[in-house]
Design a protein around this motif. Sequence first.
Motif, PDB file in Angstrom:
ATOM      1  N   ASP A  29       0.847  -1.238  -0.032  1.00 54.66           N
ATOM      2  CA  ASP A  29       0.026   0.102  -0.105  1.00 54.66           C
ATOM      3  C   ASP A  29       0.700   1.339   0.050  1.00 54.66           C
ATOM      4  O   ASP A  29       1.557   1.715  -0.859  1.00 54.66           O
ATOM      5  N   HIS A  30       1.021   2.008   1.149  1.00 55.39           N
ATOM      6  CA  HIS A  30       1.551   3.117   1.159  1.00 55.39           C
ATOM      7  C   HIS A  30       3.258   2.894   1.381  1.00 55.39           C
ATOM      8  O   HIS A  30       3.906   3.839   1.481  1.00 55.39           O
ATOM      9  N   GLY A  31       3.574   1.856   1.770  1.00 51.16           N
ATOM     10  CA  GLY A  31       5.077   1.460   1.830  1.00 51.16           C
ATOM     11  C   GLY A  31       5.574   1.782   3.366  1.00 51.16           C
ATOM     12  O   GLY A  31       6.596   1.888   3.708  1.00 51.16           O
ATOM     13  N   ARG A  52      -1.150  -3.561  -7.584  1.00 50.80           N
ATOM     14  CA  ARG A  52      -1.545  -2.801  -8.161  1.00 50.80           C
ATOM     15  C   ARG A  52      -0.428  -1.221  -8.226  1.00 50.80           C
ATOM     16  O   ARG A  52       0.204  -1.175  -7.381  1.00 50.80           O
ATOM     17  N   PRO A  53      -0.268  -0.869  -9.360  1.00 48.81           N
ATOM     18  CA  PRO A  53       0.711   0.250  -9.875  1.00 48.81           C
ATOM     19  C   PRO A  53       0.429   1.443  -8.864  1.00 48.81           C
ATOM     20  O   PRO A  53       1.471   2.049  -8.698  1.00 48.81           O
ATOM     21  N   GLY A  54      -0.922   1.773  -8.468  1.00 51.87           N
ATOM     22  CA  GLY A  54      -1.174   3.020  -7.793  1.00 51.87           C
ATOM     23  C   GLY A  54      -0.349   3.004  -6.580  1.00 51.87           C
ATOM     24  O   GLY A  54       0.248   3.924  -6.106  1.00 51.87           O
ATOM     25  N   ALA A  59       3.850   4.399  -2.592  1.00 56.08           N
ATOM     26  CA  ALA A  59       5.140   3.932  -1.593  1.00 56.08           C
ATOM     27  C   ALA A  59       6.397   4.628  -2.184  1.00 56.08           C
ATOM     28  O   ALA A  59       7.209   4.834  -1.575  1.00 56.08           O
ATOM     29  N   ARG A  60       6.732   4.531  -3.658  1.00 54.65           N
ATOM     30  CA  ARG A  60       7.978   5.211  -4.100  1.00 54.65           C
ATOM     31  C   ARG A  60       8.046   6.592  -3.537  1.00 54.65           C
ATOM     32  O   ARG A  60       8.925   6.889  -2.970  1.00 54.65           O
ATOM     33  N   GLY A  70      17.782   3.656  -1.564  1.00 53.10           N
ATOM     34  CA  GLY A  70      18.670   2.731  -1.874  1.00 53.10           C
ATOM     35  C   GLY A  70      18.739   1.552  -1.023  1.00 53.10           C
ATOM     36  O   GLY A  70      19.432   0.582  -1.105  1.00 53.10           O
ATOM     37  N   GLN A  71      17.806   1.588  -0.113  1.00 53.10           N
ATOM     38  CA  GLN A  71      17.581   0.532   0.767  1.00 53.10           C
ATOM     39  C   GLN A  71      16.243  -0.204   0.797  1.00 53.10           C
ATOM     40  O   GLN A  71      16.035  -1.383   0.929  1.00 53.10           O
ATOM     41  N   ILE A  72      15.143   0.455   0.198  1.00 54.53           N
ATOM     42  CA  ILE A  72      13.684  -0.227  -0.134  1.00 54.53           C
ATOM     43  C   ILE A  72      13.432  -0.085  -1.615  1.00 54.53           C
ATOM     44  O   ILE A  72      13.528   0.815  -2.292  1.00 54.53           O
ATOM     45  N   ARG A  73      13.302  -1.199  -2.327  1.00 57.59           N
ATOM     46  CA  ARG A  73      12.959  -1.550  -3.556  1.00 57.59           C
ATOM     47  C   ARG A  73      11.347  -1.614  -3.809  1.00 57.59           C
ATOM     48  O   ARG A  73      10.993  -2.382  -2.868  1.00 57.59           O
ATOM     49  N   THR A  74      10.710  -1.125  -4.754  1.00 50.24           N
ATOM     50  CA  THR A  74       9.365  -1.662  -4.995  1.00 50.24           C
ATOM     51  C   THR A  74       9.253  -2.487  -6.092  1.00 50.24           C
ATOM     52  O   THR A  74       9.895  -2.545  -6.945  1.00 50.24           O
ATOM     53  N   ARG A  75       8.361  -3.341  -5.829  1.00 47.13           N
ATOM     54  CA  ARG A  75       8.241  -4.318  -7.186  1.00 47.13           C
ATOM     55  C   ARG A  75       6.588  -4.718  -7.242  1.00 47.13           C
ATOM     56  O   ARG A  75       5.811  -5.062  -6.352  1.00 47.13           O
ATOM     57  N   LEU A  76       6.291  -4.792  -8.594  1.00 47.48           N
ATOM     58  CA  LEU A  76       4.985  -5.029  -9.087  1.00 47.48           C
ATOM     59  C   LEU A  76       4.830  -6.467  -9.182  1.00 47.48           C
ATOM     60  O   LEU A  76       5.551  -7.246  -9.862  1.00 47.48           O
TER      61      LEU A  76
END
Length: 242
Positions: A29-31, A52-54, A59-60, A70-76
């Motif tokens: 969701d919001h990360g 979901r991309p939204g 989150a990004r 540099g420490q948290i990556r997002t992934r669909l």
Amino acid sequence: MKLSKRLETIVSMVPCLGPEACVADVGTDHGFVPIRLVELGVCGRALAMDVRPGPLERAREHIRQHGLEGQIRTRLGNGLEALQPGEAQAVVIAGMGGELMLRILEEGAHVREHIAHWILSPQSELSQFRHGLEGLGLSIRDEEMVLEDGKYYTVMKVTPGAMSYGREYQYRYGDCLIRKASLVLQSFLEREMSQNRMIRQGLEGQDGEGARRRLGELEQEYSEMEEAYGAMEECGNSSGSV
């Protein structure tokens, strides 16, 4: 960052894994959960995952605001399908119905044996969910229940291992919560028992197979609530006498 009581409980149940460890948050969701975990030093890296991309874009943005790109990556990805074996040592899954979460765990067989810690917070079908964990070879080590904005949430700390309860009420209401005599579970049971009694009073005297069947179901549910409440009182008395 100030989190809700539910999210703070989730974060608090993730064991401190060290700077080399990674935690995957499925349905991020919001990360907020991975951000908090990294800021606290619970883990050095995190994956914020969503179908979901939204939500991933939100989150990004939050990750950028906290300077943690540099420490948290997002992934669909859907459930655990985008997670590779060995990428994460712990997985958080929260904010979904129990049936959906069970399906995610079942379909994530490729990573299940590689995950040492699961923090799971199903929002429904709790009895079915606990039975499902048992069938998958996962064991509930601890549970917390929180009341937030009039809603009750259960958070489970789960690891690989055998689990088997002797009574159905333990699956429905949580053996760990009962044994620790959770005050939040106590208030939940008291509310549910009161509602159950009112519904049964409304059904009593009604004709029809449907009403009789529903009355029987409610009586069975009430019996399990009484068992859970009684067991919790015994545990509370035992701990108080030590």
